[in-house]
Design a protein around this motif. Sequence first.
Motif, mmCIF file in Angstrom:
data_model
loop_
_atom_site.group_PDB
_atom_site.id
_atom_site.type_symbol
_atom_site.label_atom_id
_atom_site.label_comp_id
_atom_site.label_asym_id
_atom_site.label_seq_id
_atom_site.Cartn_x
_atom_site.Cartn_y
_atom_site.Cartn_z
ATOM 1 N N ALA A 111 61.291 -13.176 51.285
ATOM 2 C CA ALA A 111 60.802 -14.399 51.915
ATOM 3 C C ALA A 111 61.053 -15.631 51.058
ATOM 4 C CB ALA A 111 59.307 -14.267 52.216
ATOM 5 N N SER A 112 61.167 -15.449 49.753
ATOM 6 C CA SER A 112 61.361 -16.604 48.875
ATOM 7 C C SER A 112 62.732 -17.249 49.044
ATOM 8 C CB SER A 112 61.161 -16.189 47.411
ATOM 9 O OG SER A 112 62.147 -15.244 47.026
ATOM 10 N N VAL A 113 63.685 -16.535 49.646
ATOM 11 C CA VAL A 113 65.013 -17.145 49.856
ATOM 12 C C VAL A 113 64.961 -18.251 50.899
ATOM 13 C CG1 VAL A 113 66.137 -14.974 49.241
ATOM 14 C CG2 VAL A 113 65.708 -15.487 51.639
ATOM 15 N N ALA A 114 63.893 -18.273 51.711
ATOM 16 C CA ALA A 114 63.775 -19.314 52.730
ATOM 17 C C ALA A 114 63.346 -20.655 52.155
ATOM 18 C CB ALA A 114 62.789 -18.880 53.812
ATOM 19 N N VAL A 115 62.818 -20.673 50.948
ATOM 20 C CA VAL A 115 62.353 -21.923 50.340
ATOM 21 C C VAL A 115 63.562 -22.776 49.973
ATOM 22 C CG1 VAL A 115 61.073 -22.940 48.430
ATOM 23 C CG2 VAL A 115 60.297 -20.795 49.454
ATOM 24 N N GLY A 116 63.582 -23.991 50.456
ATOM 25 C CA GLY A 116 64.686 -24.899 50.193
ATOM 26 C C GLY A 116 65.776 -24.870 51.233
ATOM 27 N N GLN A 117 65.853 -23.825 52.052
ATOM 28 C CA GLN A 117 66.860 -23.730 53.110
ATOM 29 C C GLN A 117 66.239 -23.052 54.328
ATOM 30 O OE1 GLN A 117 70.099 -21.452 51.506
ATOM 31 N NE2 GLN A 117 68.768 -19.966 50.503
ATOM 32 N N PRO A 118 65.279 -23.715 54.974
ATOM 33 C CA PRO A 118 64.535 -23.071 56.059
ATOM 34 C C PRO A 118 65.352 -22.781 57.306
ATOM 35 C CG PRO A 118 63.971 -25.400 55.901
ATOM 36 C CD PRO A 118 64.823 -25.087 54.718
ATOM 37 N N ASP A 119 66.502 -23.425 57.498
ATOM 38 C CA ASP A 119 67.310 -23.212 58.693
ATOM 39 C C ASP A 119 68.525 -22.329 58.436
ATOM 40 O OD1 ASP A 119 65.652 -24.822 60.272
ATOM 41 O OD2 ASP A 119 66.674 -26.643 59.606
ATOM 42 N N SER A 120 68.594 -21.686 57.282
ATOM 43 C CA SER A 120 69.724 -20.826 56.968
ATOM 44 C C SER A 120 69.611 -19.497 57.705
ATOM 45 C CB SER A 120 69.806 -20.595 55.459
ATOM 46 O OG SER A 120 68.652 -19.912 55.005
ATOM 47 N N THR A 121 70.709 -18.740 57.699
ATOM 48 C CA THR A 121 70.720 -17.430 58.363
ATOM 49 C C THR A 121 69.761 -16.467 57.674
ATOM 50 O OG1 THR A 121 73.034 -17.801 58.966
ATOM 51 C CG2 THR A 121 72.204 -15.543 59.114
ATOM 52 N N LYS A 122 69.702 -16.519 56.345
ATOM 53 C CA LYS A 122 68.786 -15.640 55.614
ATOM 54 C C LYS A 122 67.337 -15.941 55.963
ATOM 55 C CE LYS A 122 71.845 -15.053 51.609
ATOM 56 N NZ LYS A 122 71.977 -15.263 50.140
ATOM 57 N N ALA A 123 67.013 -17.229 56.075
ATOM 58 C CA ALA A 123 65.644 -17.597 56.411
ATOM 59 C C ALA A 123 65.272 -17.139 57.820
ATOM 60 C CB ALA A 123 65.461 -19.109 56.276
#
Length: 400
Positions: A319-331
């Motif tokens: 879940a921490s990968v979503a911080v800073g890029q909330p609209d990315s594919t990973k998020a």
Amino acid sequence: MRELLRAAFVIARRDFTATVLSRAFLLFLLGPFFPVLMILVFGAATAPMGDVNEKPTVAVISSAAEFEALEQARQRLDEAISPATLVNIAHVEPTGDPQQAANVLQARKPGYVAVLVGGLDDPRLVGSVGAASGTARQMRVFIAEARRHRESNGPVNLPVLRTEQAPAVPAGAQAMTARGGQSLLFLLTLLLAGMLLSQLIEEKSNKVIEVLAAAVPVDSIFLGKLLAMLTASLVGIAVWTSVGAAVIAAVSSHGLQNLPVPAVGWPAFILLGLVYFAMSYLLLGAIFLGIGAHASSAREVQTLSMPVTMAQVVIFALASVAVGQPDSTKAMAAAAFPLSSPYVMIARAAEVPGLWPHLVAVAWQLLWVALFLRVASGVFRKSVLKSGRVKVKPRKPARA
């Protein structure tokens, strides 16, 4: 469906009363204060290590000469005070538009916490900062120092026009709020979800849960236990929050003014934090109920719950990968995964305005809570309610 919910509320009232009115619950309320104290001490020790570029910035709408005097005053204070404690200032050319200050505040790039208008002779600070905030006090010092070099001594009168709209804060500051919300949600969920296991094992060993299963549906038992423990956890959070607010009020009079403002605002962010804690607790609690239904002793519970706890750490890292890029594919993928969805969405609330994605996320998480409860109740029916059926092997005839 109505009978199932009615039975679930009866079980929830019974478990909630038995939990909250016990002496062990008082000791449970005192437990988290010790690690929280250690976290605060560690945070205070590592606070000076933060990035200087994440300091708040005040836009100055004035002539180039007045801004140069203000900038020189700030530089002189830099020599006597640590630069990490001073706010940044940025020059904005005046356009004559009376709405220029509001337009500067609404602009997301760059993000200014306040706007200084009126120059050095009639300064006014417009923004969401308070009159007693550190930003306003520092700007008064800057103006006084600039006036002193213009031979205009005297106290500085700096009216502060507080706006309801939150200013656009830097992306790094919002990321800090997102990570803080994720960490707090993760710690509370791990701390409080374990109560379900101990209670279920105790009732299994006393054969109480089998008596309940004979009177009400198993789904009602599991739903009632989840609601009871969730309500007891919210009681604990209310107590801890009240104590924390009292400590903050005693130490500082600024409250949340100096913290980075989330994109949805503090009221909505706090409300969403409670909602996503409930969702995370229900999701993890339903899994723990399935583990408790399958296990027959405390040792088996510890053996089976350890992989789930370690998996939670992996989910938190996901879940921490979503911080800073909330609209990315990973998020988006992490938000679709039910166990990491609450952590991703609370981070999104700190970085992206808008509430409709949170409504969709809560509905999606509730669907998975119902699915997990269904699976847990099915495991309980097979492992407990059929445990009394023991096949007796026929004896071999004795030899003559």
